[in-house]
Design a protein around this motif. Sequence first.
Motif, PDB file in Angstrom:
ATOM      1  N   GLU A 126       0.847  -1.189   0.000  1.00 19.69           N
ATOM      2  CA  GLU A 126       0.000   0.000   0.000  1.00 19.69           C
ATOM      3  C   GLU A 126       0.884   1.241   0.000  1.00 19.69           C
ATOM      4  OE1 GLU A 126      -3.393   0.270   2.582  1.00 19.69           O
ATOM      5  OE2 GLU A 126      -3.309  -1.893   2.991  1.00 19.69           O
ATOM      6  N   GLY A 127       0.402   2.299  -0.640  1.00 22.17           N
ATOM      7  CA  GLY A 127       1.205   3.511  -0.683  1.00 22.17           C
ATOM      8  C   GLY A 127       0.464   4.662  -1.308  1.00 22.17           C
ATOM      9  N   ASP A 166      11.062  -3.103   0.470  1.00 26.39           N
ATOM     10  CA  ASP A 166      10.726  -3.926   1.642  1.00 26.39           C
ATOM     11  C   ASP A 166       9.276  -3.753   2.102  1.00 26.39           C
ATOM     12  OD1 ASP A 166      10.864  -1.388   2.631  1.00 26.39           O
ATOM     13  OD2 ASP A 166      12.466  -1.776   4.083  1.00 26.39           O
ATOM     14  N   ALA A 167       8.531  -2.874   1.443  1.00 28.51           N
ATOM     15  CA  ALA A 167       7.126  -2.685   1.814  1.00 28.51           C
ATOM     16  C   ALA A 167       6.216  -3.723   1.153  1.00 28.51           C
ATOM     17  CB  ALA A 167       6.665  -1.284   1.435  1.00 28.51           C
ATOM     18  N   PHE A 168       6.749  -4.430   0.146  1.00 31.87           N
ATOM     19  CA  PHE A 168       5.934  -5.393  -0.586  1.00 31.87           C
ATOM     20  C   PHE A 168       5.857  -6.725   0.159  1.00 31.87           C
ATOM     21  CE2 PHE A 168       6.746  -2.293  -3.796  1.00 31.87           C
ATOM     22  CZ  PHE A 168       5.674  -2.370  -4.667  1.00 31.87           C
ATOM     23  N   GLU A 169       4.648  -7.280   0.181  1.00 28.35           N
ATOM     24  CA  GLU A 169       4.418  -8.571   0.814  1.00 28.35           C
ATOM     25  C   GLU A 169       3.831  -9.539  -0.200  1.00 28.35           C
ATOM     26  OE1 GLU A 169       1.812  -7.949   4.069  1.00 28.35           O
ATOM     27  OE2 GLU A 169       3.289  -6.864   5.298  1.00 28.35           O
ATOM     28  N   LYS A 170       4.199 -10.801  -0.030  1.00 29.39           N
ATOM     29  CA  LYS A 170       3.664 -11.837  -0.907  1.00 29.39           C
ATOM     30  C   LYS A 170       2.197 -12.086  -0.543  1.00 29.39           C
ATOM     31  CE  LYS A 170       6.224 -15.444  -1.398  1.00 29.39           C
ATOM     32  NZ  LYS A 170       6.886 -16.748  -1.123  1.00 29.39           N
ATOM     33  N   ILE A 171       1.298 -11.987  -1.546  1.00 28.47           N
ATOM     34  CA  ILE A 171      -0.118 -12.228  -1.266  1.00 28.47           C
ATOM     35  C   ILE A 171      -0.654 -13.452  -1.998  1.00 28.47           C
ATOM     36  CG2 ILE A 171      -0.648  -9.819  -0.743  1.00 28.47           C
ATOM     37  CD1 ILE A 171      -1.845  -9.557  -3.550  1.00 28.47           C
ATOM     38  N   ARG A 172       0.108 -13.950  -2.988  1.00 27.02           N
ATOM     39  CA  ARG A 172      -0.317 -15.171  -3.672  1.00 27.02           C
ATOM     40  C   ARG A 172       0.877 -15.765  -4.410  1.00 27.02           C
ATOM     41  NH1 ARG A 172      -5.227 -17.368  -5.620  1.00 27.02           N
ATOM     42  NH2 ARG A 172      -4.683 -19.528  -6.155  1.00 27.02           N
ATOM     43  N   ASP A 173       1.037 -17.087  -4.302  1.00 33.28           N
ATOM     44  CA  ASP A 173       2.106 -17.740  -5.051  1.00 33.28           C
ATOM     45  C   ASP A 173       1.563 -18.982  -5.744  1.00 33.28           C
ATOM     46  OD1 ASP A 173       1.724 -19.421  -2.937  1.00 33.28           O
ATOM     47  OD2 ASP A 173       3.737 -19.219  -2.100  1.00 33.28           O
ATOM     48  N   ALA A 192       3.591  -6.192  -7.987  1.00 36.94           N
ATOM     49  CA  ALA A 192       4.746  -6.657  -8.756  1.00 36.94           C
ATOM     50  C   ALA A 192       4.666  -8.181  -8.836  1.00 36.94           C
ATOM     51  CB  ALA A 192       6.049  -6.219  -8.107  1.00 36.94           C
ATOM     52  N   ILE A 193       5.241  -8.743  -9.888  1.00 33.85           N
ATOM     53  CA  ILE A 193       5.157 -10.181 -10.147  1.00 33.85           C
ATOM     54  C   ILE A 193       6.565 -10.771 -10.234  1.00 33.85           C
ATOM     55  CG2 ILE A 193       4.179 -11.966 -11.647  1.00 33.85           C
ATOM     56  CD1 ILE A 193       2.101 -10.055 -10.448  1.00 33.85           C
ATOM     57  N   THR A 194       6.726 -11.996  -9.741  1.00 30.18           N
ATOM     58  CA  THR A 194       7.960 -12.760  -9.959  1.00 30.18           C
ATOM     59  C   THR A 194       7.593 -14.146 -10.466  1.00 30.18           C
ATOM     60  OG1 THR A 194       8.055 -13.745  -7.747  1.00 30.18           O
ATOM     61  CG2 THR A 194       9.089 -11.571  -8.029  1.00 30.18           C
ATOM     62  N   THR A 195       8.586 -14.832 -11.014  1.00 27.87           N
ATOM     63  CA  THR A 195       8.435 -16.240 -11.372  1.00 27.87           C
ATOM     64  C   THR A 195       9.734 -16.940 -10.966  1.00 27.87           C
ATOM     65  OG1 THR A 195       7.868 -17.781 -13.137  1.00 27.87           O
ATOM     66  CG2 THR A 195       9.255 -15.903 -13.745  1.00 27.87           C
ATOM     67  N   LYS A 196      10.019 -18.097 -11.521  1.00 27.08           N
ATOM     68  CA  LYS A 196      11.258 -18.817 -11.194  1.00 27.08           C
ATOM     69  C   LYS A 196      11.996 -19.175 -12.463  1.00 27.08           C
ATOM     70  CE  LYS A 196       9.609 -20.692  -6.805  1.00 27.08           C
ATOM     71  NZ  LYS A 196       9.343 -21.916  -6.002  1.00 27.08           N
ATOM     72  N   ASP A 197      13.326 -19.124 -12.382  1.00 30.30           N
ATOM     73  CA  ASP A 197      14.113 -19.491 -13.557  1.00 30.30           C
ATOM     74  C   ASP A 197      14.244 -21.010 -13.626  1.00 30.30           C
ATOM     75  OD1 ASP A 197      16.053 -20.248 -11.724  1.00 30.30           O
ATOM     76  OD2 ASP A 197      17.235 -18.406 -11.977  1.00 30.30           O
ATOM     77  N   THR A 198      15.039 -21.485 -14.575  1.00 27.62           N
ATOM     78  CA  THR A 198      15.154 -22.927 -14.791  1.00 27.62           C
ATOM     79  C   THR A 198      15.778 -23.644 -13.607  1.00 27.62           C
ATOM     80  OG1 THR A 198      17.249 -22.510 -15.936  1.00 27.62           O
ATOM     81  CG2 THR A 198      15.246 -22.704 -17.290  1.00 27.62           C
ATOM     82  N   ASN A 199      16.473 -22.903 -12.754  1.00 22.52           N
ATOM     83  CA  ASN A 199      17.083 -23.507 -11.567  1.00 22.52           C
ATOM     84  C   ASN A 199      16.170 -23.442 -10.349  1.00 22.52           C
ATOM     85  OD1 ASN A 199      19.531 -24.050 -12.944  1.00 22.52           O
ATOM     86  ND2 ASN A 199      20.151 -21.895 -12.653  1.00 22.52           N
ATOM     87  N   GLY A 200      14.964 -22.875 -10.548  1.00 18.77           N
ATOM     88  CA  GLY A 200      14.042 -22.769  -9.429  1.00 18.77           C
ATOM     89  C   GLY A 200      14.272 -21.556  -8.561  1.00 18.77           C
ATOM     90  N   THR A 201      15.121 -20.634  -9.034  1.00 21.11           N
ATOM     91  CA  THR A 201      15.411 -19.426  -8.272  1.00 21.11           C
ATOM     92  C   THR A 201      14.411 -18.328  -8.643  1.00 21.11           C
ATOM     93  OG1 THR A 201      17.756 -19.980  -8.260  1.00 21.11           O
ATOM     94  CG2 THR A 201      17.162 -17.695  -7.741  1.00 21.11           C
TER      95      THR A 201
END
Length: 331
Positions: free
Chosen positions: A35-36, A45-52, A73-82
């Motif tokens: 929120e902002g 550091d204000a962002f929290e994970k709300i769904r994975d 904001a969105i993230t995913t994982k690379d081929t190594n799972g990172t």
Amino acid sequence: MTEKAVQVTWNAQQDDETDAELSKLTRPFTVYRAEGEKEEAPAEDAFEKIRDNLTVTRFLDRQVTTNNTYWYAITTKDTNGTETPRTETVAATPREPPQLIRAAYHQLAGEMQTAQLEFQADAPNGVSGKRAISENVWVIVTFDRRMNLGIADESRYVLRKVKRIDGINPVSAIRDRMGRRALLAFDTERLLQHFGQPLTTTDQYEISVSNVADIDENAIRGATRPLEIPSSIREAAVSDLTQARVYPNPVRPNVADKGVITFDRIPIGTRIQLFTAKGELLETLDVTEQDHNEKKWWLTSNNTADVSTGIYIYVLEFDTQKKIGKIAVIK
């Protein structure tokens, strides 16, 4: 986006060496939220994970509060799972739908130049503010916030009698400079043809608007407000025959409705005479204070026999003025 949810969507980059559908399944997405303020994104550091572990490229966030700004904001994982770095952030502010808060009959006498300056800037499709203001009847509608250019589309508005479905569109609509008001122009003759009488009567009218949105694209699907007509307009003294109206014309009496012609906006002291097309006098009516500038002819001859189908002549005389017209009776 609505007042109760935010829909977040994104595009997924496919791995050239992996089947597209398999890529989505093996590389789940994670949604972060903070929120902002609307103008500036919050700190990392204000962002929290709300769904994975999402396997689709969309997420409906229902845990929101109206008028709060949320950043995603969105993230995913690379081929190594990172986990990959977060995408660029986007903001959304769920809000209640905009409201139509007022619709008022407006006289611009003495305010012509001011109104022209306020409304002319956003005139659509080459329609100038001067043209709209010069129409005989106009209404100003007011919204509770800044609206987009859609409020300058005359097809979005309908003027009707209260509790009636059918209505009439304005001939033009102009958005003011601030985007909170629109000036609607109605043609007097079209109003008379549709309603059979001027707006400045004791009947109640309303304005409805649909499919317009504010500058943040929050939409009004449909809203209605009563049309405010000042008592000074309804009760304004009538001093000549220039505003005299005769309606309905033609009149179509039937078994259920004998029919009546109304002479409206008539000065007190006016004499009304009704003649046949051959010039034979049928009836004489005098307008008194008790008539409140309105007189009715019940389609009779000498207040007794009903008139038949045909063309009749009326003559209005007041002081040194005279007005002559025709009435069609169709049975």
